[in-house]
Design an enzyme around this catalytic site. Structure first.
Site, PDB file in Angstrom:
ATOM      1  N   ARG A  70       0.746  -1.140  -0.040  1.00  0.00           N
ATOM      2  CA  ARG A  70      -0.135  -0.118   0.103  1.00  0.00           C
ATOM      3  C   ARG A  70       0.857   1.077  -0.093  1.00  0.00           C
ATOM      4  O   ARG A  70       0.538   2.296  -0.604  1.00  0.00           O
ATOM      5  CB  ARG A  70      -1.061   0.087   1.204  1.00  0.00           C
ATOM      6  CG  ARG A  70      -1.867   1.411   1.279  1.00  0.00           C
ATOM      7  CD  ARG A  70      -2.546   1.742  -0.017  1.00  0.00           C
ATOM      8  NE  ARG A  70      -3.195   0.599  -0.822  1.00  0.00           N
ATOM      9  CZ  ARG A  70      -3.337   0.807  -2.108  1.00  0.00           C
ATOM     10  NH1 ARG A  70      -3.062   1.938  -2.712  1.00  0.00           N
ATOM     11  NH2 ARG A  70      -4.168  -0.086  -2.690  1.00  0.00           N
TER      12      ARG A  70
ATOM     13  N   LYS B 292       1.095  24.679  -4.442  1.00  0.00           N
ATOM     14  CA  LYS B 292       0.031  24.027  -4.206  1.00  0.00           C
ATOM     15  C   LYS B 292       0.113  22.657  -4.272  1.00  0.00           C
ATOM     16  O   LYS B 292      -0.402  21.839  -4.980  1.00  0.00           O
ATOM     17  CB  LYS B 292      -0.989  24.426  -5.263  1.00  0.00           C
ATOM     18  CG  LYS B 292      -1.593  26.083  -4.844  1.00  0.00           C
ATOM     19  CD  LYS B 292      -2.480  26.499  -5.570  1.00  0.00           C
ATOM     20  CE  LYS B 292      -2.743  27.916  -5.874  1.00  0.00           C
ATOM     21  NZ  LYS B 292      -3.837  28.417  -6.780  1.00  0.00           N
TER      22      LYS B 292
ATOM     23  N   LYS C 123       3.321  39.748  -4.117  1.00  0.00           N
ATOM     24  CA  LYS C 123       1.806  39.779  -4.728  1.00  0.00           C
ATOM     25  C   LYS C 123       1.134  40.849  -3.817  1.00  0.00           C
ATOM     26  O   LYS C 123       1.850  41.556  -3.103  1.00  0.00           O
ATOM     27  CB  LYS C 123       1.408  38.304  -4.042  1.00  0.00           C
ATOM     28  CG  LYS C 123       2.198  37.146  -4.647  1.00  0.00           C
ATOM     29  CD  LYS C 123       1.516  35.744  -4.311  1.00  0.00           C
ATOM     30  CE  LYS C 123       0.546  35.409  -5.125  1.00  0.00           C
ATOM     31  NZ  LYS C 123      -0.184  33.977  -5.107  1.00  0.00           N
TER      32      LYS C 123
ATOM     33  N   GLU D  26       3.370  40.033  -9.137  1.00  0.00           N
ATOM     34  CA  GLU D  26       2.212  39.761  -9.670  1.00  0.00           C
ATOM     35  C   GLU D  26       1.627  40.924  -9.965  1.00  0.00           C
ATOM     36  O   GLU D  26       1.543  41.846  -9.430  1.00  0.00           O
ATOM     37  CB  GLU D  26       1.359  38.837  -8.618  1.00  0.00           C
ATOM     38  CG  GLU D  26       0.087  38.618  -8.914  1.00  0.00           C
ATOM     39  CD  GLU D  26      -0.774  37.973  -7.810  1.00  0.00           C
ATOM     40  OE1 GLU D  26      -1.013  36.589  -7.899  1.00  0.00           O
ATOM     41  OE2 GLU D  26      -1.037  38.565  -6.784  1.00  0.00           O
TER      42      GLU D  26
END
Length: 299
Positions: free
Chosen positions: A107, A142, A174, A203
């Site tokens: 697994r 992400k 950002k 950005e």
């Protein structure tokens, strides 16, 4: 495309701890039903078409289980390379050794290989969609917590390109950084003063912001959530200034889809960044099939 060996050992150990209840841990079903002397062959098989990644984890998982159980090591024969396109039924690896080890490791190695192969398969679709455009698909931060190195490795296997690995290697200014610093120019200057060796990316979501960032010295711009028509206008404006500014790298980001990928690339951007490569890729169905009958290890 190698993974750091230290990271790989630690990740495998942590994954096995989850399954076995610590080190050395136990697999109560396998220990109860499979004699320690039993040896056999198992095949790692694709159950669907896709792109393979993560085979690099197979041997380390099996080696760690062997260490914990005190059983002989498993012989691993990889039958396809990382990044290979495979079809349903294709054998990815042949494993021979103690059946207890094979079943205990099953697994954990399937989780890692299926996950990485899913990312590689999804990335390959984007790379194929951008073929011939000159644009490349990038990943983002992400990623699955604890598996960033594997996620980004899988992106590379699928024909994509890694962007920054974390918050430490590239500065990305950002909107919230601009607010906190008091402006784009102030934010860029602050980064360059504190970390002069770090690449600065900025950005922007309007042409006005793009021009402001260029005036402040930005040479890598993230063009956020711009429709293709607006992107084309921005790209043209930036390229017109390059005789003065030098080369500026342009990345389209936000709301991108495979259906629109070619149209976005045609605007002249250098990159399309796609968070979905690592946060929304379905796993590739991979199984471990044990051959029979097994044999007994001579005592």
């Amino acid at each position: 495309m190698d993974l750091d060996p230290g990271w790989l050992r630690a990740t495998v150990a942590g994954a096995l701890d989850e399954d076995l209840g610590g080190d050395p841990g136990r697999d109560v079903t396998t220990e109860a039903t499979v004699p320690s002397s039993l040896t056999g062959t198992a095949r790692l098989v694709a159950r669907a078409d896709g792109v393979v990644a993560g085979l690099v984890v197979v041997a380390p998982v099996l080696d760690e289980v062997s260490r914990r159980t005190g059983l002989p090591t498993v012989r691993v024969e990889l039958t396809v390379p990382e990044g290979a396109r495979v079809g349903a039924g294709d054998v990815l690896a042949v494993l021979h050794g103690p059946v207890r080890t094979l079943l205990t490791a099953e697994r954990t190695l399937l989780n890692l290989v299926s996950h990485a192969s899913g990312v590689a398969t999804h990335t390959r679709r984007w790379a194929d969609a951008l073929a011939g455009t000159g644009a490349m698909v990038l990943d983002t931060r992400k990623t699955t917590p604890g598996l960033r190195a594997l996620d980004k490795y899988a992106v590379r296997c699928g024909g994509g390109t890694n962007k920054r690995m974390g918050l430490y290697d590239v500065a990305m200014v950002k909107d919230n950084h601009v607010v906190a610093a008091g402006g784009v120019a102030e934010a860029i200057a602050a980064v360059r003063q504190a970390f002069p060796d770090v690449v600065v990316q900025v950005e922007a979501d309007t042409l006005e912001q793009v021009m402001t960032a260029l005036d402040a010295g930005a040479r890598f711009l993230l063009l956020d959530n711009m429709p293709p028509a607006v992107l084309a206008e921005v790209v043209a404006a930036v390229r017109a200034r390059e005789p003065q500014t030098g080369r500026v790298e342009l990345e389209a980001t936000g709301g991108l889809t495979l259906a629109s990928a070619h149209e976005v690339a045609a605007t002249g951007v250098d990159y399309l960044s796609v968070g979905a490569l690592t946060h929304s890729s379905p796993q590739l169905d991979v199984a471990l099939d044990l051959d029979g009958p097994a044999t007994t290890i001579p005592r």
